[in-house]
Design a protein around this motif. Structure first.
Motif, PDB file in Angstrom:
ATOM      1  N   TYR A  94     120.488  22.484  86.667  1.00  0.00           N
ATOM      2  CA  TYR A  94     120.206  21.751  87.899  1.00  0.00           C
ATOM      3  C   TYR A  94     119.331  20.549  87.573  1.00  0.00           C
ATOM      4  O   TYR A  94     118.149  20.687  87.284  1.00  0.00           O
ATOM      5  N   ARG A  96     118.063  18.146  89.262  1.00  0.00           N
ATOM      6  CA  ARG A  96     116.940  17.756  90.116  1.00  0.00           C
ATOM      7  C   ARG A  96     115.782  18.749  90.052  1.00  0.00           C
ATOM      8  O   ARG A  96     114.779  18.570  90.720  1.00  0.00           O
ATOM      9  N   PHE A  97     115.981  19.822  89.252  1.00  0.00           N
ATOM     10  CA  PHE A  97     114.918  20.806  89.070  1.00  0.00           C
ATOM     11  C   PHE A  97     114.319  20.661  87.673  1.00  0.00           C
ATOM     12  O   PHE A  97     115.004  20.252  86.740  1.00  0.00           O
ATOM     13  N   GLU A 101     111.664  25.366  86.902  1.00  0.00           N
ATOM     14  CA  GLU A 101     112.292  25.744  88.179  1.00  0.00           C
ATOM     15  C   GLU A 101     113.681  26.330  87.962  1.00  0.00           C
ATOM     16  O   GLU A 101     114.084  27.270  88.647  1.00  0.00           O
ATOM     17  N   TYR A 105     114.571  30.134  89.168  1.00  0.00           N
ATOM     18  CA  TYR A 105     115.657  30.437  90.102  1.00  0.00           C
ATOM     19  C   TYR A 105     116.513  31.589  89.579  1.00  0.00           C
ATOM     20  O   TYR A 105     116.753  32.581  90.285  1.00  0.00           O
ATOM     21  N   PHE A 106     116.933  31.466  88.324  1.00  0.00           N
ATOM     22  CA  PHE A 106     117.782  32.515  87.778  1.00  0.00           C
ATOM     23  C   PHE A 106     117.016  33.821  87.583  1.00  0.00           C
ATOM     24  O   PHE A 106     117.549  34.900  87.825  1.00  0.00           O
ATOM     25  N   GLU A 108     114.662  34.932  89.440  1.00  0.00           N
ATOM     26  CA  GLU A 108     114.597  35.583  90.756  1.00  0.00           C
ATOM     27  C   GLU A 108     115.916  36.249  91.100  1.00  0.00           C
ATOM     28  O   GLU A 108     115.936  37.344  91.648  1.00  0.00           O
TER      29      GLU A 108
END
Ligand SMILES: Nc1ncnc2c1ncn2[C@@H]1O[C@H](COP(=O)(O)OP(=O)(O)OP(=O)(O)O)[C@@H](O)[C@H]1O
Ligand SMILES: [Mg+2]
Lengths: 247, 410
Positions: A94, A96-97, A101, A105-106, A108
């Protein structure tokens, strides 16, 4: 070797995959064990990625079956995905991350708690030498940085089975070495590692056993030494070429 | 549930960092709609004022005789009597003057003798100003005529009132609320339908086709998260964005109307009188009953859910950003068309079946509710049809996310 006593983590039985009638994988069978690095070699289009995608439950087999940690990839795909970490050639992050981050995300989504996740990100960023750029937006990364982030992402949940499909493409010598070291560590930790690569030197150094695929078929499966002996060659590259050309 | 929330939060955060999505979701509904609508009204207003202000030139033959009639004509506002040496017809044709009048030389005589007076007018029907001039001359002649007739009647000892046989007095039974509701009935559905679509479009493409194109989809599908949860998280992100757009556009329109508003003319009669000179006027009250607001809000949310689910399904199917845009771009027209059609049929009595068609039913329902007509049957059918459509679209999206042929389409 004592390998046969070890736990078998992946079992592929007579696996076939057809894409609109085209046979990409043609009834192959093999198994991989805990604490070994298993090499999957073959020329372009041999069906390696397809095999690995089926193993990770992303694609459905046309016939035959695959079990990961005792779970069927079709019937119990969720369990399989919990136990498997796969880096495919299709890397994308991603943009924009930040790297952190992306990993969070992954993490989580794999069900890690906050603290567990922070620890894991620390460990992986040290292991893959990512600290410097971890808090930058991933859109600004170089190819190698993206590749490292993708590797870290695929194993954020510390899975039992680690599948790396051409993990060193785009990496410089130093970064490649980092990945090689990482694979050895995973092996030592008792994981089952599958490495698919075109770099014969890597495979020769790392793999306990090697499967050679060609046009969807598995043409041989042996230790590196065994393959050299059979083909009467001195390195894996020669052995590989000889086997492919004989077919 | 936790996974849905994680995905929803991530997609929104991602969208807020994307200029394109941000534009479509927040900036455009905030700025564009009020600008377009205020601009439209200002333009109409401006044109009307210009039309009024325009001075038309009228040439009169035999002006020298200085009759009362010419006086009447020249006393019209923004009308100038000009001297012309050219042939009158040529002057009108070349637009040197807008209108030419030929007054008989013996007009005063004829009046005295109570004869019919014929005035010749030369106009240019392709010249707008000629029309305006003709209208003004007509008014002058009518007034003059009345004066002449009155004096003729007076000569015979009859009251001038005899001329006023029938007069029209107008009263509108539509209340200001109803007129306002009618205006809103046009505006609201258009806004909601449009921004539910535009506000959700970019994020829908970004989270699906965009993810496929950027090659992050496979790693997402590799997580143990269920496909339904992935789709739901994304779907909720699209809905949130679309709903945000709808709310922002409504609020900004509301503020725009209140702040810069259309001149709301209190006196309808005045505006009717003004129509002669081309000025129209609105008498609207844009207040909405709380009950109507509640129904509108609930139905809007449902509509947003339907659109979001459909947008998502379509863009999940597409293999690239561009392909998704090609599919979704024209969807505007399909959605806006029913609004325009329904609005352009006067006194349209929709058959019950139309309330089962998503989007169309919303437009029809809003129109009813905004003029104060609550039909609970219509409301129930609309809500039911929207809910079923939303579920169907989400289910389709989930099916598509489970289909490897679509996911790895090349
Ligand atoms: N989604 C798909 N649809 C149709 N054909 C496919 C698809 N994926 C792979 N194939 C075909 O299956 C065959 C095997 O592809 P695969 O990607 O598994 O090869 P590979 O061994 O990984 O090759 P490489 O070394 O080039 O990565 C190829 O001929 C490829 O064209
Ligand atoms: Mg491959």
């Amino acid at each position: 070797m004592l390998m046969n006593n070890r736990e078998s983590l992946i079992q592929v039985n007579n696996l076939s995959k057809k894409f609109n009638g085209f046979v990409a994988v043609d009834s192959i069978s093999f198994e991989t064990k805990a604490g070994e690095i298993f090499g999957l070699l073959g020329p372009n289009g041999a069906g390696k990625t397809t095999t690995l995608r089926i193993t990770s439950s992303i694609l459905q087999p046309t016939s035959g079956s695959v079990e990961v940690c005792g779970c069927d990839v079709v019937k119990d795909s969720q369990k399989v995905r919990e136990n498997i970490g796969i880096l495919t050639t299709e890397i994308g992050v991603y943009d924009r991350f930040t790297g952190r981050e992306n990993l969070a995300y992954f993490g989580e989504l794999y069900g890690l708690g906050r603290e567990q996740l922070d620890d894991r990100i620390e460990v992986l960023s040290k292991l893959l030498d990512m600290q410097e750029f971890l808090d930058r937006k991933a859109g600004t990364y170089s190819t190698g940085m993206k590749q490292k982030l993708a590797i870290a992402r695929s194993i954020i949940h510390d899975p039992q089975v680690v599948i790396l499909d051409e993990p060193t493409t785009g990496l410089d010598v130093l970064a490649s070495l980092t990945v090689v070291d990482f694979m050895r560590m995973e092996k030592k930790a008792g994981k089952s590692v599958i490495l698919s690569t075109h770099r014969m030197s890597d495979a020769e150094k790392l793999c306990d056993r090697v499967a050679i695929m060609h046009k969807g078929k598995l043409i041989d499966l042996d230790t590196v030494k065994g393959l050299l002996r059979k083909t009467k060659t001195v390195d894996l590259e020669e052995a590989f070429l000889k086997m492919i050309n004989n077919k | 549930m936790r996974n849905i929330f994680i995905i929803w939060r991530k997609e929104l955060k991602d969208a807020l960092r994307d200029k394109r999505t941000l534009m479509a979701m927040i900036v455009m509904p905030m700025v564009l709609m009020p600008l377009i609508i205020i601009g439209m009204f200002k333009l109409i207003d401006y044109q009307m004022q210009q039309a009024e202000k325009q001075v038309v030139k009228v040439a009169v033959e035999n002006k020298k005789n200085d009759s009362d009639l010419v006086e009447f004509i020249s006393s019209q506002e923004n009308l100038e009597i000009v001297n012309i040496s050219l042939d009158l017809e040529a002057a009108v044709k070349e637009k040197a003057v807008d209108l030419a009048i030929i007054v008989p030389e013996d007009i005063e005589d004829r009046i005295k003798k109570q004869e019919v007076i014929k005035i010749e007018v030369i106009e240019h029907s392709l010249n707008d100003r000629s029309d305006i001039a003709l209208g003004k001359v007509n008014q002058a002649v009518t007034a003059y005529n009345k004066q002449v007739l009155e004096s003729r009647f007076k000569d015979q000892g009859i009251s001038g009132n005899i001329l006023s046989g029938v007069v029209i007095e107008k009263r509108d039974v539509a209340t200001k609320e109803e007129i306002g509701g009618f205006g809103l009935g046009f505006l609201l559905p258009l806004l909601i339908v449009m921004w539910a679509n535009v506000g959700g479009q970019y994020i829908a493409i970004d989270v699906s086709a965009g993810e496929k194109e950027r090659k992050t989809l496979e790693s997402l599908l590799l997580t143990p998260v269920k496909r339904l949860e992935i789709v739901f998280g994304k779907f909720l992100a699209v809905s949130t964005s679309a709903l945000t757009s709808v709310v922002i556009s409504l609020v900004s329109i509301y503020i725009a109307i209140n702040q810069f508003g259309f001149k709301i003319e209190e006196n309808i009669d005045k505006s009717v009188q003004n129509t002669a000179s081309g000025a129209g006027g609105f008498a609207m009250d844009f207040s909405i009953e709380p009950a109507a607001l509640l129904v509108i809000f609930a139905v809007s949310i449902l509509l947003v859910l339907v659109f979001s689910a459909i947008l998502l399904s379509i863009s999940i199917f597409a293999k690239s950003y561009k392909e998704a845009q090609n599919y979704l771009g024209p969807s505007y027209m399909i959605i806006i068309l029913p609004v325009v059609i329904v609005n352009s049929i006067p006194n349209f009595k929709p058959p019950l079946a139309l309330f089962a068609v998503p989007a169309v039913n919303t437009i029809l329902l809003f129109k009813e509710i905004l003029v104060g007509a609550y039909d609970w049957g219509h409301i129930a059918i609309t809500v039911g049809s929207l809910a079923i459509s939303a579920l169907l679209a989400i289910w389709t999206a989930t099916k598509i996310y489970s289909n490897e042929k679509v996911l790895f389409r090349v």
